[in-house]
Design an enzyme around this catalytic site. Structure first.
Site, PDB file in Angstrom:
ATOM      1  N   ALA A   1       0.814  -1.217   0.000  1.00  0.00           N
ATOM      2  CA  ALA A   1       0.000   0.000   0.000  1.00  0.00           C
ATOM      3  C   ALA A   1       0.844   1.263   0.000  1.00  0.00           C
ATOM      4  O   ALA A   1       0.433   2.283  -0.555  1.00  0.00           O
ATOM      5  CB  ALA A   1      -0.934  -0.010   1.208  1.00  0.00           C
TER       6      ALA A   1
ATOM      7  N   GLN B   1      -6.863  -0.332   5.482  1.00  0.00           N
ATOM      8  CA  GLN B   1      -7.487  -0.892   6.680  1.00  0.00           C
ATOM      9  C   GLN B   1      -8.953  -1.261   6.493  1.00  0.00           C
ATOM     10  O   GLN B   1      -9.580  -1.755   7.426  1.00  0.00           O
ATOM     11  CB  GLN B   1      -7.365   0.105   7.845  1.00  0.00           C
ATOM     12  CG  GLN B   1      -5.951   0.312   8.352  1.00  0.00           C
ATOM     13  CD  GLN B   1      -5.380  -0.906   9.063  1.00  0.00           C
ATOM     14  OE1 GLN B   1      -6.108  -1.840   9.420  1.00  0.00           O
ATOM     15  NE2 GLN B   1      -4.077  -0.909   9.274  1.00  0.00           N
TER      16      GLN B   1
ATOM     17  N   SER C   1      -3.505  -3.584   0.423  1.00  0.00           N
ATOM     18  CA  SER C   1      -2.357  -4.459   0.659  1.00  0.00           C
ATOM     19  C   SER C   1      -2.831  -5.842   1.074  1.00  0.00           C
ATOM     20  O   SER C   1      -3.868  -5.982   1.726  1.00  0.00           O
ATOM     21  CB  SER C   1      -1.469  -3.858   1.755  1.00  0.00           C
ATOM     22  OG  SER C   1      -0.323  -4.639   1.967  1.00  0.00           O
ATOM     23  N   ALA C   2      -2.060  -6.863   0.726  1.00  0.00           N
ATOM     24  CA  ALA C   2      -2.455  -8.239   1.044  1.00  0.00           C
ATOM     25  C   ALA C   2      -2.242  -8.585   2.514  1.00  0.00           C
ATOM     26  O   ALA C   2      -3.043  -9.310   3.102  1.00  0.00           O
ATOM     27  CB  ALA C   2      -1.673  -9.218   0.166  1.00  0.00           C
ATOM     28  N   HIS C   3      -1.173  -8.056   3.110  1.00  0.00           N
ATOM     29  CA  HIS C   3      -0.816  -8.531   4.453  1.00  0.00           C
ATOM     30  C   HIS C   3      -1.745  -8.011   5.545  1.00  0.00           C
ATOM     31  O   HIS C   3      -1.655  -8.442   6.696  1.00  0.00           O
ATOM     32  CB  HIS C   3       0.649  -8.205   4.781  1.00  0.00           C
ATOM     33  CG  HIS C   3       0.909  -6.798   5.196  1.00  0.00           C
ATOM     34  ND1 HIS C   3       1.072  -6.441   6.516  1.00  0.00           N
ATOM     35  CD2 HIS C   3       1.069  -5.668   4.478  1.00  0.00           C
ATOM     36  CE1 HIS C   3       1.318  -5.140   6.584  1.00  0.00           C
ATOM     37  NE2 HIS C   3       1.317  -4.653   5.361  1.00  0.00           N
TER      38      HIS C   3
ATOM     39  N   THR D   1       9.314  -7.486 -12.788  1.00  0.00           N
ATOM     40  CA  THR D   1       8.759  -8.834 -12.917  1.00  0.00           C
ATOM     41  C   THR D   1       7.750  -9.097 -11.806  1.00  0.00           C
ATOM     42  O   THR D   1       8.028  -8.855 -10.628  1.00  0.00           O
ATOM     43  CB  THR D   1       9.885  -9.881 -12.843  1.00  0.00           C
ATOM     44  OG1 THR D   1      10.818  -9.631 -13.895  1.00  0.00           O
ATOM     45  CG2 THR D   1       9.328 -11.288 -12.970  1.00  0.00           C
TER      46      THR D   1
ATOM     47  N   CYS E   1       4.155   2.021  11.691  1.00  0.00           N
ATOM     48  CA  CYS E   1       5.177   2.801  10.986  1.00  0.00           C
ATOM     49  C   CYS E   1       5.726   3.931  11.838  1.00  0.00           C
ATOM     50  O   CYS E   1       6.749   4.520  11.515  1.00  0.00           O
ATOM     51  CB  CYS E   1       4.602   3.375   9.693  1.00  0.00           C
ATOM     52  SG  CYS E   1       4.034   2.109   8.542  1.00  0.00           S
TER      53      CYS E   1
END
EC number: 2.8.1.7
Length: 404
Positions: A75, A183, A203-205, A243, A328
């Site tokens: 993100a 979120q 974001s995936a995580h 890639t 963060c």
């Protein structure tokens, strides 16, 4: 029950077992490991096919066209690509951007960078409840405004912004609207077909997928054009070179697929546990809720315990994995800039704790958390001179402290 209890799901989530198992099939010689850009042989074709499947799963969750998904490293990169990409591509149209003081650092720092190269940025101050004042937004739009960037759910307080009406305001002024949905995706239902959102980061995580992979939704109709931040190869429709990490994208697709199936059950589960947690600690003396149970996402509860430093409480609660704010910025000794922007005084901002719960959190863990918080608060306040003065009736605001 595991020890410590993980209550920092807003920082990251564990990968679902089903997701991790599926990812393993796209790493080794026995699986689909090819480069999706290699279109001259089967290995590349197979890799491209599973990436297309993942794009479809992602678009199904957020209500978009699969061709509107651009893969990024997460993100933070998606936010940078959206904000800087729009700013640089449309610079001749205008140089003014609007955001808020409570955005994630990846948005705020991107905006500060743009200020250093000649752009003008307005940072809106939310109301005390954390909500953006729509009239304030309208007042700050001018002929040079090209972009509004507002997060959907705040990562520290869980406050949900009214992106529906913000998107209408932006569309009526022919301004691009970017939403940081890191979120909210997978926790709150989003249907981009019903919103005038031009760009959206995720974001995936944050929803039980792997770290290091995220995405940016870029609207196709009407088409949104932006400048790439990286070059070389023309990947992702020329918007993001590099890639594609097949195994991570497969994991992301699977986590979004599971989120779509579980979103309603997860919402009920998270809401019940969050309410249990708050009901268990709200009667502690001098405790303040920095979230909003009605206007907040179900997985985040931000609470201040007056006369106790948040860091001290975190150290005392060794059996809980919690934070004093965003992952963060939690290493900073400064009080939360998000809470300060809401008008919360420094003392309460310093004493704040963010509890964030998730799919694997149990009722037993919440009950244990409530007991641990009560015990630690009682012990720390017994050692606090400020608490003793407060209980003795001393007005601490009237004292002039010597800072020499």
């Amino acid at each position: 029950m595991k020890n410590p209890i993980y209550l920092d799901y807003a920082a990251t989530t564990p990968v679902e077992f089903k997701v991790a198992k599926k990812m393993m099939n796209y790493l080794t010689i026995d699986g689909i490991f090819g480069n999706p850009a290699s279109r001259s042989h089967k290995f590349g074709w197979e890799a491209e096919e599973v990436i297309d499947i993942a794009r479809n799963e992602i678009s199904e969750l957020i209500g978009s066209d699969s061709r509107e998904i651009v893969f990024t490293s997460g993100a933070t990169e998606a936010n940078n690509l959206a904000i800087k990409g729009i700013a640089f591509f449309h610079r001749k149209k205008g140089n003014h951007i609007i955001t808020s003081k409570t955005e994630h650092k990846s948005v705020l720092d991107a905006c500060r960078y743009l200020e250093s190269v000649g752009f003008s940025v307005t940072y809106l101050t939310p109301k005390n409840n954390g909500i953006i004042d729509l009239n304030d937004l309208k007042k700050n739009i001018n002929k040079n405004t090209i972009l509004v960037s507002i997060m959907h759910v705040n990562n520290e307080t869980g406050i949900i912004q009214d992106i529906t009406n913000i998107s209408k305001i932006c569309r009526s002024h022919d301004i691009f609207f970017h939403v940081d949905a890191t979120q909210s995706v997978g926790k709150i239902a989003i249907n981009l077909k019903n919103l005038f959102v031009d760009l959206m980061s995720f974001s995936a995580h944050k929803i039980y997928g792997p770290k290091g992979i995220g995405g940016l939704y870029v609207r196709r109709k009407p088409r949104v054009r932006l400048s790439a931040l990286s070059h070389g190869g023309g990947h992702e429709r020329g918007m993001r070179a590099g890639t594609l990490p097949v195994h991570q994208i497969v994991g992301m697709g699977e986590s979004f697929k599971l989120a779509r199936k579980k979103i309603n059950d997860d919402f009920i589960h998270l809401t019940n546990l969050r309410n249990d947690l708050w009901n268990g600690i709200k009667n502690i003396e001098e405790v303040y809720l920095n979230s909003d149970l009605k206007q907040g996402a179900p997985h985040i509860l931000n609470v201040s315990f007056n006369y106790i430093e948040g860091e001290s409480l975190i150290m005392a609660l060794k059996d809980l994995a919690i934070s004093s704010g965003s992952a963060c910025t939690s290493s900073s000794l400064e009080p939360s800039y998000v809470l300060r922007a809401l008008g919360i005084k420094d003392e309460l901002a310093h004493s704040s704790i963010r509890f964030s719960i998730g799919r694997f959190t149990t009722k037993e863990e919440i009950q244990h958390t409530v007991k641990s918080v009560h015990k630690s608060i009682h012990r720390l306040r017994a050692l606090s001179p400020l608490w003793e003065m407060f209980k003795s009736g001393v007005d601490l605001n009237s004292i002039e402290w010597d800072h020499t």
